[in-house]
Design a protein around this motif. Structure first.
Motif, PDB file in Angstrom:
ATOM      1  N   THR A 165       0.978  -1.339  -0.070  1.00  0.00           N
ATOM      2  CA  THR A 165      -0.005  -0.175  -0.093  1.00  0.00           C
ATOM      3  C   THR A 165       0.877   1.277   0.123  1.00  0.00           C
ATOM      4  O   THR A 165       0.574   2.331  -0.649  1.00  0.00           O
ATOM      5  CB  THR A 165      -1.003  -0.021   1.130  1.00  0.00           C
ATOM      6  N   MET A 166       2.030   1.255   0.757  1.00  0.00           N
ATOM      7  CA  MET A 166       2.902   2.589   0.873  1.00  0.00           C
ATOM      8  C   MET A 166       3.472   2.763  -0.619  1.00  0.00           C
ATOM      9  O   MET A 166       3.000   3.990  -0.904  1.00  0.00           O
ATOM     10  CB  MET A 166       4.008   2.172   1.748  1.00  0.00           C
ATOM     11  N   PRO A 167       3.883   2.078  -1.354  1.00  0.00           N
ATOM     12  CA  PRO A 167       4.394   2.385  -2.639  1.00  0.00           C
ATOM     13  C   PRO A 167       3.421   2.896  -3.669  1.00  0.00           C
ATOM     14  O   PRO A 167       3.448   3.715  -4.409  1.00  0.00           O
ATOM     15  CB  PRO A 167       5.152   1.245  -3.222  1.00  0.00           C
ATOM     16  N   PHE A 168       2.110   2.255  -3.388  1.00  0.00           N
ATOM     17  CA  PHE A 168       0.938   2.682  -4.230  1.00  0.00           C
ATOM     18  C   PHE A 168       0.496   3.888  -3.848  1.00  0.00           C
ATOM     19  O   PHE A 168       0.292   4.829  -4.712  1.00  0.00           O
ATOM     20  CB  PHE A 168      -0.205   1.527  -3.980  1.00  0.00           C
ATOM     21  N   LEU A 169       0.444   4.350  -2.574  1.00  0.00           N
ATOM     22  CA  LEU A 169      -0.147   5.531  -2.044  1.00  0.00           C
ATOM     23  C   LEU A 169       1.131   6.623  -2.510  1.00  0.00           C
ATOM     24  O   LEU A 169       0.527   7.753  -3.007  1.00  0.00           O
ATOM     25  CB  LEU A 169      -0.329   5.755  -0.598  1.00  0.00           C
ATOM     26  N   ARG A 170       2.159   6.280  -2.444  1.00  0.00           N
ATOM     27  CA  ARG A 170       3.263   7.279  -3.045  1.00  0.00           C
ATOM     28  C   ARG A 170       3.279   7.565  -4.371  1.00  0.00           C
ATOM     29  O   ARG A 170       3.284   8.362  -4.775  1.00  0.00           O
ATOM     30  CB  ARG A 170       4.777   6.656  -2.653  1.00  0.00           C
ATOM     31  N   ALA A 171       2.867   6.679  -4.949  1.00  0.00           N
ATOM     32  CA  ALA A 171       2.667   6.803  -6.585  1.00  0.00           C
ATOM     33  C   ALA A 171       1.493   7.532  -7.021  1.00  0.00           C
ATOM     34  O   ALA A 171       1.651   8.463  -7.798  1.00  0.00           O
ATOM     35  CB  ALA A 171       2.610   5.346  -7.286  1.00  0.00           C
ATOM     36  N   VAL A 172       0.176   7.196  -6.228  1.00  0.00           N
ATOM     37  CA  VAL A 172      -0.697   8.199  -6.578  1.00  0.00           C
ATOM     38  C   VAL A 172      -0.579   9.556  -6.144  1.00  0.00           C
ATOM     39  O   VAL A 172      -0.905  10.597  -6.867  1.00  0.00           O
ATOM     40  CB  VAL A 172      -2.048   7.552  -5.466  1.00  0.00           C
ATOM     41  N   GLY A 173       0.181   9.704  -4.971  1.00  0.00           N
ATOM     42  CA  GLY A 173       0.552  11.364  -4.492  1.00  0.00           C
ATOM     43  C   GLY A 173      -0.548  12.164  -4.031  1.00  0.00           C
ATOM     44  O   GLY A 173      -0.372  13.326  -3.799  1.00  0.00           O
ATOM     45  N   ALA A 231       1.209   0.839  -9.227  1.00  0.00           N
ATOM     46  CA  ALA A 231       2.258   1.880  -8.644  1.00  0.00           C
ATOM     47  C   ALA A 231       3.288   2.021  -9.437  1.00  0.00           C
ATOM     48  O   ALA A 231       3.836   3.229  -9.945  1.00  0.00           O
ATOM     49  CB  ALA A 231       2.733   1.494  -7.196  1.00  0.00           C
ATOM     50  N   HIS A 232       3.819   1.105  -9.972  1.00  0.00           N
ATOM     51  CA  HIS A 232       4.974   1.057 -10.977  1.00  0.00           C
ATOM     52  C   HIS A 232       4.735   1.655 -12.269  1.00  0.00           C
ATOM     53  O   HIS A 232       5.232   2.492 -12.657  1.00  0.00           O
ATOM     54  CB  HIS A 232       5.400  -0.385 -11.407  1.00  0.00           C
ATOM     55  N   ARG A 233       3.597   1.383 -12.700  1.00  0.00           N
ATOM     56  CA  ARG A 233       2.821   2.172 -14.031  1.00  0.00           C
ATOM     57  C   ARG A 233       2.785   3.627 -13.889  1.00  0.00           C
ATOM     58  O   ARG A 233       3.066   4.484 -14.791  1.00  0.00           O
ATOM     59  CB  ARG A 233       1.687   1.133 -14.708  1.00  0.00           C
ATOM     60  N   LEU A 234       2.231   3.776 -12.723  1.00  0.00           N
ATOM     61  CA  LEU A 234       1.847   5.486 -12.329  1.00  0.00           C
ATOM     62  C   LEU A 234       3.425   5.988 -12.264  1.00  0.00           C
ATOM     63  O   LEU A 234       3.344   7.353 -12.793  1.00  0.00           O
ATOM     64  CB  LEU A 234       1.093   5.510 -11.032  1.00  0.00           C
ATOM     65  N   ARG A 282      18.221   2.055 -10.575  1.00  0.00           N
ATOM     66  CA  ARG A 282      17.913   1.458  -9.285  1.00  0.00           C
ATOM     67  C   ARG A 282      16.662   1.436  -8.816  1.00  0.00           C
ATOM     68  O   ARG A 282      16.036   0.533  -8.143  1.00  0.00           O
ATOM     69  CB  ARG A 282      18.583   2.375  -8.305  1.00  0.00           C
ATOM     70  N   SER A 283      15.820   2.270  -9.087  1.00  0.00           N
ATOM     71  CA  SER A 283      14.264   2.248  -8.856  1.00  0.00           C
ATOM     72  C   SER A 283      13.629   1.046  -9.638  1.00  0.00           C
ATOM     73  O   SER A 283      12.816   0.329  -9.118  1.00  0.00           O
ATOM     74  CB  SER A 283      13.612   3.590  -9.126  1.00  0.00           C
ATOM     75  N   GLU A 284      13.880   1.033 -10.805  1.00  0.00           N
ATOM     76  CA  GLU A 284      13.502  -0.099 -11.786  1.00  0.00           C
ATOM     77  C   GLU A 284      13.796  -1.430 -11.015  1.00  0.00           C
ATOM     78  O   GLU A 284      13.033  -2.281 -11.143  1.00  0.00           O
ATOM     79  CB  GLU A 284      13.973  -0.069 -13.229  1.00  0.00           C
ATOM     80  N   LEU A 285      15.074  -1.439 -10.667  1.00  0.00           N
ATOM     81  CA  LEU A 285      15.537  -2.791 -10.049  1.00  0.00           C
ATOM     82  C   LEU A 285      14.560  -3.253  -8.938  1.00  0.00           C
ATOM     83  O   LEU A 285      14.532  -4.321  -8.603  1.00  0.00           O
ATOM     84  CB  LEU A 285      16.936  -2.846  -9.663  1.00  0.00           C
ATOM     85  N   ALA A 332      12.512  -6.501  -8.293  1.00  0.00           N
ATOM     86  CA  ALA A 332      12.727  -7.261  -7.006  1.00  0.00           C
ATOM     87  C   ALA A 332      11.435  -7.648  -6.641  1.00  0.00           C
ATOM     88  O   ALA A 332      11.251  -8.759  -5.970  1.00  0.00           O
ATOM     89  CB  ALA A 332      13.872  -6.666  -6.252  1.00  0.00           C
ATOM     90  N   PHE A 333      10.957  -6.542  -6.009  1.00  0.00           N
ATOM     91  CA  PHE A 333       9.318  -6.695  -5.130  1.00  0.00           C
ATOM     92  C   PHE A 333       8.791  -7.546  -6.013  1.00  0.00           C
ATOM     93  O   PHE A 333       7.989  -8.638  -5.431  1.00  0.00           O
ATOM     94  CB  PHE A 333       9.029  -5.565  -5.030  1.00  0.00           C
ATOM     95  N   ARG A 334       8.549  -7.183  -7.403  1.00  0.00           N
ATOM     96  CA  ARG A 334       7.629  -8.341  -8.152  1.00  0.00           C
ATOM     97  C   ARG A 334       8.057  -9.646  -8.066  1.00  0.00           C
ATOM     98  O   ARG A 334       7.350 -10.576  -8.221  1.00  0.00           O
ATOM     99  CB  ARG A 334       7.769  -7.728  -9.734  1.00  0.00           C
ATOM    100  N   ARG A 335       9.468 -10.045  -7.908  1.00  0.00           N
ATOM    101  CA  ARG A 335       9.996 -11.265  -8.080  1.00  0.00           C
ATOM    102  C   ARG A 335       9.931 -12.139  -6.870  1.00  0.00           C
ATOM    103  O   ARG A 335       9.478 -13.168  -6.788  1.00  0.00           O
ATOM    104  CB  ARG A 335      11.105 -11.354  -8.588  1.00  0.00           C
ATOM    105  N   VAL A 336      10.362 -11.342  -5.687  1.00  0.00           N
ATOM    106  CA  VAL A 336      10.179 -12.140  -4.405  1.00  0.00           C
ATOM    107  C   VAL A 336       9.097 -11.996  -3.522  1.00  0.00           C
ATOM    108  O   VAL A 336       8.625 -12.738  -2.646  1.00  0.00           O
ATOM    109  CB  VAL A 336      11.498 -11.698  -3.521  1.00  0.00           C
TER     110      VAL A 336
END
Length: 765
Positions: free
Chosen positions: A118-126, A482-485, A497-500, A504-508
């Motif tokens: 949720t945190m990266p999602f809310l950060r992406a929405v802004g 979040a990634h797409r936004l 580094r951000s893309e990695l 990484a999150f998607r993978r693990v």
């Protein structure tokens, strides 16, 4: 999934019951209690069997759907993600970042993957226009914890397993299994309390399922609990019963609290509360003179016009009588994943009133505005008006006051997306619905409710079923959006580094974060503590979180609370997988002063915002009551959980539970008969439901259960629709709030009740 017995946590409510799922032929054969579970000891509530209903429900969405002029249409995930991201991005680009609103429902706190993503999602929405169920529920408790103890989720939990006196005001743990007190098998624990010579006292406008088991029960008029508790404080001072015990050297402003209580003598509040002055004094004396005692308040006291003051006073009473941080009193948990300590270390103890909502000027709490103003922000034109909306596991049309107005607001949005696996009263307004996996298809670790449990435990549940390649977990959905936004905001490309980190999150997934939290926590293996070195993939994932997010302080946990050194060690995800029933980490222990996070290291007995509101309380005391007024309260049932369990045929079968409870005197006065339909009116709106006449209600008070009202067009929950009931929130006003915290007033609003007369249909010409 292999045949045999599999163990997990139910997590359909706050109880955290341990369940044993018997599998045969790859299907669920039975669900029973897990005798080895250290918290529930084999007890499960009826909701646990609904895990099977939810998993097998043919109406549960498995693929994304899009609303079209001819109905809902399944679409592929990639198309759904692309459309949602582009719509949200275009809304933000055209109308500003606050033109997007987000609502997070209660199920999110039962789901570690969703919590972390949720945190990266809310950060992406802004957007600053964030809402949740908090302001319709426990916000006064969070505010009191922040003001008095310095941390918004540092809740004092009743040590129910050791107490000799349990005073329950405005709560019904027989139905809720606690609520801000995670306590499965409350009946068994109450039986043990009585066997050791203890007793329970309940104060409530209704003789609840809990009250029927109490040695003492007292009716109280809704919305007057603050008068009762202030009079109990007054009694403690007047009768020289102030004995703070171990907390004495930690408290400050005792005299300010004494002065605030002076006008509220028991005789002055008795008529207003409906509780005799002698009873009020006796309650104060019993609390003070029982060495192991705990005072507990909950929904009935927090969601009312004086909810903030009431919750503050309940905390004060436990402190003044020496019950804080003592065995058998109220204590602080020391969970295996200690987000409280992490938050304090990163400076994220909580905040209140840093900004105010655009239309009504209501204060934010922890970055969220009160849910009661969602419709205002959608319907009121101007800069910052919400034009696109995201709901995640929430149904605010049924769970927030004035649901009909919110219905209207949602129908007028430019775009709406819901992360949900049902088409319900709220998600029916969405343009696209993204369905996550169900509970048995994902792993589970309870981050939040371990912080509220009556015993320190730790348990990890592996997924029981393979979700399949066409499914997405909610953390995957939020992460992908979040990634797409973020990419759209950055013009289509992110720094390496951000893309990695996203990859990484998607993978693990979130489980490595859980493992790291366990290993670096108070019972952990110690790996990563001293060195502060994180796994590369985990380090990249943490970079996605906001700069001051608590999880980014994991590498700093070498500076531990000294009390951690005395706790058992060796906890990790690997060890929990070897112990599927969970691990008992011990009873609640005294934790002060190390668990105190105020700036001066003191417990603030008299926060200024409460003292300022005492004047409003005093004015209310001198205001005459309206003669013949009926006050409305909600209620819950052990076979129900808000609005999202009514499509389980096992839980809704039997006698109708969505009824209006009325005292015989009121029924006689109003001409109501058992089983007849009554019309309940308030705020120029009305609902209709059958009447149940019972002496369990206080005269002058009526009760409607919350979470019902499945009679709106366009939903796809046939079982819920067949047991529709009516929504209490269709008559409750969203203009009534506790002005201190902004909490919705869900208990104590005035209504009129009359025999329902069906409107005559016009005769065809």
């Amino acid at each position: 999934m292999q045949n045999g017995t599999h163990y997990r946590t139910c997590h359909l409510c706050e109880a955290m019951c341990g369940v044993a799922v018997e599998m045969k032929g790859g299907q669920i054969a039975s669900i029973r209690g897990d005798d080895k579970d250290p918290l529930s000891h084999g007890h499960i509530c009826p909701k646990a069997v609904a895990l099977q209903d939810l998993h097998e429900d043919p109406e549960r969405l498995r693929k994304p759907v899009r609303k079209t002029p001819t109905g809902w249409q399944e679409i592929e995930w990639n198309e759904a993600f692309r459309t949602v991201a582009e719509k949200l991005h275009n809304t933000r680009s055209t109308h500003g970042r606050n033109s997007i609103g987000v609502y997070l429902g209660n199920p999110n706190v039962h789901n570690h993957g969703s919590l972390i993503a949720t945190m990266p999602f809310l950060r992406a929405v802004g957007s600053q226009n964030r809402f949740s169920a908090t302001s319709n529920d426990q916000l006064p408790h969070m505010l009191a914890s922040l003001e008095m103890f310095g941390h918004q989720v540092l809740f004092p939990i009743p040590d129910i397993d050791n107490t000799d006196l349990f005073i329950c005001i405005g709560g019904n743990p027989m139905a809720s299994n606690g609520s801000l007190m995670t306590v499965p098998d409350f009946r068994g624990r109450l039986k043990a309390l009585k066997q050791r010579g203890g007793k329970m006292i309940v104060v409530d406008p209704r003789r609840t399922e809990t009250a029927r088991l109490a040695e003492e029960f007292h009716f109280i008029r809704p919305g007057t609990d603050a008068f009762l508790l202030m009079a109990m404080v007054n009694t403690l001072f007047a009768d020289e019963l102030i004995h703070p015990g171990p907390a004495e050297h930690l408290i400050k402003d005792l005299d300010l609290l004494r002065l605030a209580s002076l006008p509220f003598k028991p005789d002055a509040v008795a008529e207003r509360t409906g509780v005799a002055a002698a009873t009020i004094r006796d309650l104060a004396h019993q609390l003070a003179n029982t060495s192991k005692a705990a005072l507990y308040t909950r929904m009935g006291t927090s969601t009312q016009t004086f909810g903030s003051i009431t919750t503050w006073l309940a905390y004060c009473l436990n402190i003044l009588t020496g019950k804080l941080d003592t065995v058998g009193g109220v204590m602080f948990t020391q969970p295996a994943i200690d987000l409280i300590a992490l938050g304090a270390m990163s400076g994220q103890r909580g905040h209140f009133g840093k900004r105010h909502s655009r239309v009504k000027g209501l204060p934010e709490f922890a970055g969220e505005y009160p849910a009661s103003t969602m419709a205002d922000e959608m319907l009121t034109p101007g800069e910052g008006q919400i034009r696109a909306f995201v709901t995640v596991a929430g149904n605010p049309v049924l769970s927030s006051p004035n649901g009909r107005r919110l219905d209207e607001a949602l129908s007028g949005l430019d775009f709406m997306v819901s992360v949900d696996y049902y088409i319900n009263e709220t998600t029916r307004h969405a343009d696209i619905i993204l369905p996550p996996t169900a509970a048995l298809e994902r792993s589970h670790y309870d981050i939040v409710f371990n912080m509220l449990a009556v015993r320190n435990v730790s348990k990890y549940s592996e997924a029981l079923f393979d979700a399949g390649p066409g499914s997405r977990h909610d953390w995957q959905i939020l992460l992908e959006l979040a990634h797409r936004l973020e990419k759209l905001r950055k013009g289509g490309k992110l720094p390496l580094r951000s893309e990695l980190g996203w990859q990484a999150f998607r993978r693990v997934g979130p489980d490595p974060i859980i493992d790291l939290l366990l290993r670096t926590g108070p019972y952990g293996t110690g790996a990563g503590r001293a060195s502060g070195i994180l796994e590369p993939a985990t380090s990249l994932i943490l970079d996605l979180l906001p700069k001051h997010h608590p999880l980014r302080s994991l590498a700093k946990l070498s500076s531990l609370n000294p009390q951690w050194q005395t706790l058992p060690k060796g906890l990790s995800l690997k060890r929990l997988k070897e112990k599927p029933s969970g691990i008992d980490l011990g009873a609640l222990r005294p934790a002060l002063p190390g668990r105190l996070f105020t700036r001066d290291g003191k417990i603030n007995l008299a926060p200024r915002r409460y003292l300022e509101d005492v004047e409003r309380l005093h004015q209310k005391l001198s205001t005459p009551e309206a003669p013949g007024e009926l006050l409305l309260i909600g209620r819950r049932h052990v076979r129900s959980n808000n609005s999202w369990m009514h499509n389980s045929h096992r839980l809704v079968k039997g006698k109708a539970r969505c009824t209006l409870l009325v005292h015989p005197n009121d029924a006689s006065r109003l001409g109501l008969k058992e089983g007849c339909n009554a019309e309940i009116c308030a705020n120029n709106r009305e609902i209709v439901m059958p009447v149940k006449i019972t002496e369990d209600m206080m005269p002058g008070v009526v009760s409607i259960p919350h979470g019902w009202g499945h009679n709106r067009d366009g939903t796809r929950q046939s079982t819920a629709s067949a047991h529709a009931g009516a929504s209490i929130n269709d008559v409750l006003s969203d203009q009534h709030i506790d002005p201190v915290a902004g909490t919705s007033v869900l208990n104590g609003q005035s209504v009129t009740v009359k025999v329902w007369q069906p409107k005559q249909q016009p005769i065809p010409a």
